[in-house]
Enzyme design. Structure first.
Site, short mmCIF file in Angstrom:
data_model
loop_
_atom_site.label_atom_id
_atom_site.label_comp_id
_atom_site.label_asym_id
_atom_site.label_seq_id
_atom_site.Cartn_x
_atom_site.Cartn_y
_atom_site.Cartn_z
N THR A 199 -30.22 1.11 9.59
CA THR A 199 -31.25 0.63 8.65
C THR A 199 -31.79 -0.83 9.48
O THR A 199 -31.12 -1.53 10.26
CB THR A 199 -30.36 0.21 7.36
OG1 THR A 199 -31.40 -0.38 6.75
CG2 THR A 199 -29.18 -0.55 7.38
N ARG A 200 -32.94 -1.26 9.00
CA ARG A 200 -33.14 -2.46 9.44
C ARG A 200 -33.81 -3.34 8.08
O ARG A 200 -34.52 -4.37 7.87
CB ARG A 200 -34.23 -2.68 10.32
CG ARG A 200 -35.45 -1.87 9.99
CD ARG A 200 -36.44 -1.80 11.20
NE ARG A 200 -37.61 -1.05 11.00
CZ ARG A 200 -38.80 -1.35 10.17
NH1 ARG A 200 -38.64 -2.58 9.72
NH2 ARG A 200 -39.70 -0.58 9.77
N HIS A 204 -31.28 0.60 -0.90
CA HIS A 204 -31.83 0.85 -2.42
C HIS A 204 -31.07 2.34 -2.61
O HIS A 204 -30.15 2.92 -1.89
CB HIS A 204 -33.17 0.82 -2.58
CG HIS A 204 -33.81 -0.36 -2.21
ND1 HIS A 204 -33.69 -1.59 -2.96
CD2 HIS A 204 -34.63 -0.93 -1.47
CE1 HIS A 204 -34.32 -2.62 -2.35
NE2 HIS A 204 -35.03 -2.12 -1.60
N HIS A 207 -31.24 5.25 -0.30
CA HIS A 207 -30.39 4.99 1.12
C HIS A 207 -29.06 5.22 0.56
O HIS A 207 -28.35 5.95 1.51
CB HIS A 207 -30.58 3.43 1.55
CG HIS A 207 -31.97 3.17 1.92
ND1 HIS A 207 -32.57 2.17 0.94
CD2 HIS A 207 -33.00 3.51 2.47
CE1 HIS A 207 -33.89 1.92 1.31
NE2 HIS A 207 -34.04 2.94 2.48
N ARG A 293 -36.70 11.01 6.31
CA ARG A 293 -38.02 11.13 6.59
C ARG A 293 -38.59 10.04 7.49
O ARG A 293 -38.36 8.76 7.27
CB ARG A 293 -38.59 11.08 5.42
CG ARG A 293 -40.01 11.62 5.11
CD ARG A 293 -40.77 11.38 3.72
NE ARG A 293 -41.97 11.34 3.78
CZ ARG A 293 -42.88 12.24 3.58
NH1 ARG A 293 -42.56 13.32 3.22
NH2 ARG A 293 -44.16 12.09 3.48
#
Ligand SMILES: [Zn+2]
Length: 398
Positions: A199-200, A204, A207, A293
């Protein structure tokens, strides 16, 4: 206890950071050598080499590894490698460098000495080959392609000895976990099947849902942040870390998730980058990588599931870390819970999803963000950040 996945193409991880006791002397030598200033991407690559995240590379690539990596996703040795790791410099600087010369790599922005390198090769490359094969587009508006097209004419190759990890280990004291360290942490917890989540952004519900599905079928999950240069409007790493921590502390069982970060600069190369992310996670000891996605894409250069399909095109043994493929995730009012496009049969009108731009607007105007979209503990931290931007008169980028 079953073992962790082995490092990529090597029996052990290969950190290129010189042991601390040898650094001072090597640094004295490096100060007298010709200085090669590195841009932000190459600086990050030096730090990735330093920690062993790019095992089995021993430096920046020469022509054959570059070409093999672009065309066949293979180094000259036959080892799988999906994106070239190169050090481009301008021709004038390159002309003065002799074969086998020892040079010093510095951070162009700060002037700091980072590493020394034994130059084994100077080569010119066809940038169009790199753009077409790695990025699947020659469009200069693609940020990764732009960097390739703008780079110097000559790639400098050679073995690297790293002398500094820059500010990362101090600035990100709790997050800066090197591959040997993550492996030790996993083993200490008795984990062997470990899923990585890249992740960057702050995380939420969508995720969280992905990580929880992975946690159900793994021993543990490594939430792994990109710490390299951000895009305008991205949430700073310290705020993001606190927001992710709030989610882990309130919504995960203790001891099932580790949060870490790594000094990588995104290329936004979509499918090829998903492969590199998996390779890097193999070095960190993760047996699986969560790929949702549009993983590592930008704009509409890639199909939403190109980063899934490319894993099916690899040859046996190319990569030991496997992909966990996920569809788009959301809260569904009819399902009364989190769901994915793969499982929820209901009309999209029933789904609560908010785009990144909408979310930034809602945060900056202090609008209510529904708990079905984001946890209140996470929203509180993000709102505090946006409020501090407002008080400083900074308009958040959208
Ligand atoms: Zn539904």
């Amino acid at each position: 206890m079953p073992p962790l996945v082995p490092p990529h193409g090597s029996e052990s991880v290969k950190p290129l950071l010189l042991p601390e006791t040898e650094r001072a002397e090597e640094r004295k030598r490096a100060e007298k050598l010709r200085k090669i200033p590195l841009d932000s991407r190459a600086v990050c690559d030096v730090f990735m080499l330093a920690m062993g995240a790019y095992t089995p590379l021993d430096g920046f690539m020469g022509h054959d590894d570059w070409r093999g990596s672009c065309l066949d996703m293979k180094l000259a040795s036959g080892v799988f490698w999906p994106i070239p790791i190169t050090l481009p410099i301008n021709k004038d600087l390159a002309d003065g460098i002799r074969a086998n010369e020892q040079v010093t790599l510095t951070n162009a922005q700060t002037g700091d000495i980072l590493a020394s390198m034994q130059v084994s090769e100077k080569c010119r490359i066809d940038r169009q080959i790199e753009a077409a094969h790695v990025y699947r587009t020659a469009d200069p508006k693609h940020p990764g392609v732009a960097k390739v097209l703008d780079q110097g004419d000559v790639n400098l190759a050679g073995r690297v000895m790293v002398l500094s990890e820059g500010e990362y280990p101090v600035k990100f004291a709790d997050l800066y976990i090197r591959p040997a360290e993550s492996r030790a942490m996993f083993l200490e917890r008795g984990w062997s099947r470990v899923a990585a989540f890249q992740t960057r952004n702050p995380m939420h519900r969508s995720h969280e849902h992905l990580v929880k599905i992975a946690a159900e079928v793994s021993d543990g999950v490594f939430i792994h942040q990109v710490l390299g240069k951000l895009k305008a409007g991205d949430i700073p790493a310290d705020v993001r870390t606190r927001a992710i921590r709030a989610m882990i502390d309130n919504y995960f069982r203790p001891g099932t998730v580790i949060q870490g970060g790594y000094p990588f600069e995104m290329r936004y190369a979509g499918p090829r980058e998903a492969l590199l992310h998996a390779l890097i996670r193999q070095n960190f000891g993760c047996s699986h990588l969560i790929v949702g996605r549009d993983h590592a894409g930008v704009g509409d250069y890639y199909g939403p599931f190109d980063a899934h399909h490319i894993f099916d095109q690899l040859w046996d043994g190319a990569l030991l870390t496997k992909v966990l493929k996920f569809d788009v995730t959301f809260y569904c009012r009819r399902c009364h819970g989190m769901a994915t496009a793969k499982t929820c049969p209901h009309d999209p009108g029933q789904h609560i999803s908010i785009s990144g731009t909408q979310q930034r607007e809602m945060l900056s105007t202090d609008a209510d963000i529904p708990p079905e979209f984001s946890r209140p503990e996470v929203v509180a931290i993000l709102k505090e950040h946006y409020a501090s931007l407002r008080s400083m008169g900074v308009a958040p980028a959208s």
